[in-house]
Design a protein around this motif. Sequence first.
Motif, PDB file in Angstrom:
ATOM      1  N   LEU A  40      15.606  23.360 136.254  1.00  0.00           N
ATOM      2  CA  LEU A  40      16.617  22.934 137.225  1.00  0.00           C
ATOM      3  C   LEU A  40      18.045  23.264 136.796  1.00  0.00           C
ATOM      4  CD1 LEU A  40      15.264  19.434 138.282  1.00  0.00           C
ATOM      5  CD2 LEU A  40      15.099  21.595 139.519  1.00  0.00           C
ATOM      6  N   ALA A  41      18.282  23.509 135.527  1.00  0.00           N
ATOM      7  CA  ALA A  41      19.650  23.696 135.025  1.00  0.00           C
ATOM      8  C   ALA A  41      20.433  24.787 135.765  1.00  0.00           C
ATOM      9  CB  ALA A  41      19.632  23.950 133.523  1.00  0.00           C
ATOM     10  N   PRO A  42      19.917  26.022 135.880  1.00  0.00           N
ATOM     11  CA  PRO A  42      20.701  27.038 136.589  1.00  0.00           C
ATOM     12  C   PRO A  42      20.917  26.691 138.066  1.00  0.00           C
ATOM     13  CG  PRO A  42      18.830  28.041 135.461  1.00  0.00           C
ATOM     14  CD  PRO A  42      18.698  26.570 135.317  1.00  0.00           C
ATOM     15  N   TYR A  43      19.913  26.074 138.664  1.00  0.00           N
ATOM     16  CA  TYR A  43      20.032  25.731 140.087  1.00  0.00           C
ATOM     17  C   TYR A  43      20.971  24.553 140.292  1.00  0.00           C
ATOM     18  CZ  TYR A  43      16.353  29.083 140.123  1.00  0.00           C
ATOM     19  OH  TYR A  43      15.649  30.238 139.925  1.00  0.00           O
ATOM     20  N   GLY A  44      21.090  23.704 139.285  1.00  0.00           N
ATOM     21  CA  GLY A  44      22.075  22.627 139.329  1.00  0.00           C
ATOM     22  C   GLY A  44      23.488  23.198 139.337  1.00  0.00           C
ATOM     23  N   ILE A  45      23.702  24.248 138.540  1.00  0.00           N
ATOM     24  CA  ILE A  45      25.008  24.910 138.516  1.00  0.00           C
ATOM     25  C   ILE A  45      25.315  25.494 139.898  1.00  0.00           C
ATOM     26  CG2 ILE A  45      26.331  26.843 137.536  1.00  0.00           C
ATOM     27  CD1 ILE A  45      24.709  26.396 134.922  1.00  0.00           C
ATOM     28  N   MET A  46      24.312  26.140 140.510  1.00  0.00           N
ATOM     29  CA  MET A  46      24.517  26.717 141.841  1.00  0.00           C
ATOM     30  C   MET A  46      24.779  25.630 142.880  1.00  0.00           C
ATOM     31  SD  MET A  46      21.998  29.977 142.156  1.00  0.00           S
ATOM     32  CE  MET A  46      20.666  29.672 141.022  1.00  0.00           C
ATOM     33  N   LEU A  47      24.097  24.512 142.757  1.00  0.00           N
ATOM     34  CA  LEU A  47      24.302  23.405 143.694  1.00  0.00           C
ATOM     35  C   LEU A  47      25.728  22.854 143.582  1.00  0.00           C
ATOM     36  CD1 LEU A  47      23.114  21.490 145.809  1.00  0.00           C
ATOM     37  CD2 LEU A  47      22.356  20.029 143.937  1.00  0.00           C
ATOM     38  N   ILE A  48      26.227  22.747 142.360  1.00  0.00           N
ATOM     39  CA  ILE A  48      27.614  22.306 142.157  1.00  0.00           C
ATOM     40  C   ILE A  48      28.575  23.281 142.848  1.00  0.00           C
ATOM     41  CG2 ILE A  48      29.437  22.038 140.418  1.00  0.00           C
ATOM     42  CD1 ILE A  48      27.201  20.920 138.556  1.00  0.00           C
ATOM     43  N   GLY A  49      28.280  24.585 142.735  1.00  0.00           N
ATOM     44  CA  GLY A  49      29.101  25.587 143.412  1.00  0.00           C
ATOM     45  C   GLY A  49      29.071  25.447 144.923  1.00  0.00           C
ATOM     46  N   LEU A  50      27.888  25.186 145.487  1.00  0.00           N
ATOM     47  CA  LEU A  50      27.781  25.000 146.938  1.00  0.00           C
ATOM     48  C   LEU A  50      28.553  23.769 147.410  1.00  0.00           C
ATOM     49  CD1 LEU A  50      24.037  25.911 147.606  1.00  0.00           C
ATOM     50  CD2 LEU A  50      26.065  27.158 148.374  1.00  0.00           C
ATOM     51  N   ILE A  51      28.443  22.699 146.648  1.00  0.00           N
ATOM     52  CA  ILE A  51      29.191  21.481 146.988  1.00  0.00           C
ATOM     53  C   ILE A  51      30.693  21.751 146.892  1.00  0.00           C
ATOM     54  CG2 ILE A  51      29.704  19.118 146.249  1.00  0.00           C
ATOM     55  CD1 ILE A  51      26.708  18.951 145.379  1.00  0.00           C
ATOM     56  N   TRP A 108      32.261  31.893 142.185  1.00  0.00           N
ATOM     57  CA  TRP A 108      32.030  32.308 140.800  1.00  0.00           C
ATOM     58  C   TRP A 108      31.100  31.327 140.080  1.00  0.00           C
ATOM     59  CZ3 TRP A 108      32.727  36.989 139.217  1.00  0.00           C
ATOM     60  CH2 TRP A 108      33.660  37.792 139.860  1.00  0.00           C
ATOM     61  N   VAL A 109      31.200  30.059 140.419  1.00  0.00           N
ATOM     62  CA  VAL A 109      30.303  29.067 139.821  1.00  0.00           C
ATOM     63  C   VAL A 109      28.863  29.349 140.261  1.00  0.00           C
ATOM     64  CG1 VAL A 109      29.705  26.610 139.733  1.00  0.00           C
ATOM     65  CG2 VAL A 109      32.103  27.320 139.620  1.00  0.00           C
ATOM     66  N   ILE A 110      28.687  29.687 141.549  1.00  0.00           N
ATOM     67  CA  ILE A 110      27.349  30.037 142.048  1.00  0.00           C
ATOM     68  C   ILE A 110      26.837  31.288 141.330  1.00  0.00           C
ATOM     69  CG2 ILE A 110      26.050  30.828 144.059  1.00  0.00           C
ATOM     70  CD1 ILE A 110      27.842  29.001 145.757  1.00  0.00           C
ATOM     71  N   ALA A 111      27.706  32.281 141.156  1.00  0.00           N
ATOM     72  CA  ALA A 111      27.318  33.507 140.445  1.00  0.00           C
ATOM     73  C   ALA A 111      26.920  33.191 139.007  1.00  0.00           C
ATOM     74  CB  ALA A 111      28.459  34.515 140.480  1.00  0.00           C
ATOM     75  N   LEU A 112      27.651  32.274 138.373  1.00  0.00           N
ATOM     76  CA  LEU A 112      27.318  31.854 137.008  1.00  0.00           C
ATOM     77  C   LEU A 112      25.923  31.218 136.976  1.00  0.00           C
ATOM     78  CD1 LEU A 112      28.235  31.451 134.048  1.00  0.00           C
ATOM     79  CD2 LEU A 112      29.125  29.233 134.762  1.00  0.00           C
ATOM     80  N   GLY A 113      25.611  30.383 137.968  1.00  0.00           N
ATOM     81  CA  GLY A 113      24.275  29.787 138.055  1.00  0.00           C
ATOM     82  C   GLY A 113      23.200  30.831 138.245  1.00  0.00           C
ATOM     83  N   GLY A 114      23.478  31.840 139.069  1.00  0.00           N
ATOM     84  CA  GLY A 114      22.524  32.937 139.260  1.00  0.00           C
ATOM     85  C   GLY A 114      22.305  33.722 137.980  1.00  0.00           C
ATOM     86  N   LEU A 115      23.394  33.961 137.254  1.00  0.00           N
ATOM     87  CA  LEU A 115      23.291  34.648 135.964  1.00  0.00           C
ATOM     88  C   LEU A 115      22.477  33.805 134.971  1.00  0.00           C
ATOM     89  CD1 LEU A 115      24.100  37.069 134.216  1.00  0.00           C
ATOM     90  CD2 LEU A 115      26.169  35.801 133.593  1.00  0.00           C
ATOM     91  N   ALA A 116      22.699  32.495 134.979  1.00  0.00           N
ATOM     92  CA  ALA A 116      21.932  31.601 134.098  1.00  0.00           C
ATOM     93  C   ALA A 116      20.447  31.647 134.444  1.00  0.00           C
ATOM     94  CB  ALA A 116      22.466  30.174 134.199  1.00  0.00           C
TER      95      ALA A 116
END
Length: 192
Positions: A82-93, A109-117
Amino acid sequence: MRDLMATLLESYGNCFRKYATFRGRSARQEYVVFTIANFILSAILGLIPVVGGIFGLIIIIPGIAVAVRRLHDLNKSGWWLLAPYGIMLIGLIGIAATVEEGRAAVWVWVIALGGLAALVMSIWMIFTRGTIGSNRFGDEQNDDNVGGNTMGKSSAADDVRDRLVQAKKMLDDGVISASEYEVMRANIIKDM
């Protein structure tokens, strides 16, 4: 070549046989075959929008399940997925909260960081060898024995006995705690 193809198909089919099984471990081969095959099939079937969408829905649960079992093979909790998807969720919010103010670009960029993770985690799961021997999630899955056949075991009772002895040895060696041993023991008995 025929044996290789049968082994690859068995690895892929094994993920669907364990469609929503989040317990236990998956060998690296099983995860790699399922991930790469789905990447290729998604690219091909994605050319037909409806078919690609249906295929994506079909593979989502077994994909998550095999990833969780692969993390278990690496002696990590499946919750790490869930960690990378949590980062993407924070970006969406963040995008939703700042889109009217015109500051949504930062959150992209936060969403992109989650995708990279997520990509880095997937590559790590592909190339890292699993835990040798038993760990807190079960017995080792050999890459050449993905289907779970226990060759050399004379009966299911012998397999259960061996697994219980192995769990007890892990407790005695201090690899697992008493509570982890009880959970492992209960799971071994339940799987009989």
